[in-house]
Design a protein around this motif. Structure first.
Motif, mmCIF file in Angstrom:
data_model
loop_
_atom_site.group_PDB
_atom_site.id
_atom_site.type_symbol
_atom_site.label_atom_id
_atom_site.label_comp_id
_atom_site.label_asym_id
_atom_site.label_seq_id
_atom_site.Cartn_x
_atom_site.Cartn_y
_atom_site.Cartn_z
ATOM 1 N N GLN A 1 2.293 -35.585 0.863
ATOM 2 C CA GLN A 1 1.918 -34.571 1.853
ATOM 3 C C GLN A 1 0.433 -34.186 1.748
ATOM 4 O O GLN A 1 -0.263 -34.065 2.748
ATOM 5 N N ALA A 2 -0.035 -34.027 0.514
ATOM 6 C CA ALA A 2 -1.436 -33.639 0.309
ATOM 7 C C ALA A 2 -2.381 -34.711 0.855
ATOM 8 O O ALA A 2 -3.407 -34.393 1.455
ATOM 9 N N THR B 1 1.825 -25.004 7.337
ATOM 10 C CA THR B 1 2.133 -25.369 5.944
ATOM 11 C C THR B 1 1.048 -24.840 5.015
ATOM 12 O O THR B 1 1.347 -24.375 3.913
ATOM 13 N N VAL B 2 -0.204 -24.881 5.469
ATOM 14 C CA VAL B 2 -1.268 -24.317 4.644
ATOM 15 C C VAL B 2 -1.040 -22.819 4.467
ATOM 16 O O VAL B 2 -1.186 -22.274 3.365
ATOM 17 N N THR C 1 -0.153 -28.342 10.329
ATOM 18 C CA THR C 1 -1.052 -28.211 9.193
ATOM 19 C C THR C 1 -1.343 -26.739 8.905
ATOM 20 O O THR C 1 -1.270 -26.286 7.763
ATOM 21 N N ARG C 2 -1.655 -26.001 9.965
ATOM 22 C CA ARG C 2 -1.965 -24.580 9.794
ATOM 23 C C ARG C 2 -0.807 -23.828 9.155
ATOM 24 O O ARG C 2 -0.991 -23.034 8.232
ATOM 25 N N ASN D 1 -3.029 -33.086 4.440
ATOM 26 C CA ASN D 1 -4.176 -32.246 4.116
ATOM 27 C C ASN D 1 -5.417 -33.025 3.684
ATOM 28 O O ASN D 1 -6.451 -32.451 3.422
ATOM 29 N N ASP E 1 2.115 -36.410 10.253
ATOM 30 C CA ASP E 1 0.992 -36.454 9.321
ATOM 31 C C ASP E 1 0.033 -37.609 9.590
ATOM 32 O O ASP E 1 -1.074 -37.627 9.057
ATOM 33 N N ALA F 1 -6.274 -34.116 1.005
ATOM 34 C CA ALA F 1 -6.815 -33.507 -0.204
ATOM 35 C C ALA F 1 -7.344 -34.578 -1.157
ATOM 36 O O ALA F 1 -6.609 -35.453 -1.598
ATOM 37 N N HIS G 1 -0.247 -22.451 0.715
ATOM 38 C CA HIS G 1 -1.479 -22.136 -0.014
ATOM 39 C C HIS G 1 -1.853 -20.664 0.077
ATOM 40 O O HIS G 1 -2.299 -20.073 -0.898
#
Lengths: 208, 208
Positions: free
Chosen positions: B178-179, A135-136, A132-133, B183, A121, B185, A140
């Motif tokens: 994690q976010a 887990t997204v 990333t792809r 990500n 990360d 975010a 999500h």
DNA sequence: CCTACCGATCGGTAGG
DNA sequence: CCTACCGATCGGTAGG
């Protein structure tokens, strides 16, 4: 006299390498996954292992793909036939918890995505991007799809914050992974399912 | 003519090494923390770095101690003076979220405990044991203490399941980490605090 | 798929 | 705190 194998045999060897790679990486991380260790475990030469992938990075990316295939087989596919919305969401959530607790064959060190996400990360490059792809996608997209369907179908209240639910569901599974792997907590799966149920119950449509 | 330093200078060097170690380990992991990289970053020789700790394992354990000290300074100490129970719990929860989002100086790769817990959860030995002890302390003892106090004081309902709350709070912070790290975010901190508030509101004592 | 090899880096030590 | 060194292992290549 060369030890070269047929196409089918080569494909099987590749599958064996990937299976072992996912198992090793779940314990040692994608960085701790080394060609030498892999060769030793499989009774092959380093060059023989590397020949199937070219570079370590390609091997790492292939291991991530394989992990995604395993996840799909264990968590998604058994529930894919269920009705979109709450029914499938509940099924996937149960299978997901089961996967984290019981998938020790493929992931002796726990879910590879969880391990890899933390490991990469703070880095950049193709491996991080793939993590990333994935887990997204699973968090999500897949969870988000059935959550949105549940809202559209009136199974959840119309003002439910789907991304908030995804955030909290993700946390429940991360906590479950930690409880199982680090603390060997026997009651962790029950706690996770209780948390999921409570979370979804809160978003039940108001009667009338 | 020797480059040996005074006791005070040596202590300061040790502190510099630890500060750098925590930062590197948060990005590369405790295993990816190497003596050579550390020496390069600090403009020292490898032997000079290692002399302060003896072995890499001792350095890893010292880095974990240092990470705990930083965590205590940023999350616990600012709230230690608050009343035990809900007031301090709310304070700690807010600082915790702040720490995950903003402690980039010490932890450019995110909370070291989170990284190390996943990295070592399938290994054994002193490093894994230290990680387990620290996460148990901060998650179960420290959060657990104020949660139990809140129950005893009637700030939470008497039948509240404290370990369940610890499990879910842990998940919220893992998801926030994690976010933020994976990500990027922007709304993650708000989501975490909303989740915490909702979780605690559910356990509010029933009036009357 | 193998053997044989490459330069780089690992943790750690000897000696000062 | 340094230089100089150790054996082991890293990812990867040449050549078959």
């Amino acid at each position: 006299m060369s030890p070269r194998k047929s196409v089918a045999e080569a494909r099987e060897t590749r599958a064996r390498i990937l299976d072992r790679s996912v198992a090793i990486a779940s314990v040692e991380g994608l960085d701790g996954l080394t060609i030498g260790r892999l060769a030793l475990d499989l009774g092959m030469s380093k060059a023989g292992v590397l020949g199937h992938f070219g570079t370590k990075e390609a091997l790492q990316l292939a291991a991530l793909r394989e992990a995604s295939a395993v996840f799909s087989r264990l968590v998604w596919e058994p529930n894919a036939h269920l009705d979109a919305g709450l029914p499938r969401l509940h099924g996937v959530c149960e299978s997901w918890a089961d996967y984290l607790v019981r998938a020790r064959d493929h992931f002796p060190g726990g879910c590879l995505f969880t391990t890899a996400a933390v490991e990469y990360d703070a880095r950049s490059g193709p491996v991080r991007d793939a993590i990333t792809r994935l887990t997204v996608f699973w968090q999500h997209r897949r969870l988000g799809f059935d959550l949105r369907a549940a809202v559209a179908l009136g199974e959840l209240r119309p003002d439910a914050d789907v991304e908030q639910l995804v955030f909290e569901l993700t946390g429940i599974y991360l906590s479950l992974n930690q409880a199982v792997q680090l603390n060997q907590a026997a009651d962790a799966q029950a706690r996770a399912l209780r948390a999921v149920d409570r979370l979804l119950a809160l978003e039940a449509p108001v009667p009338g």
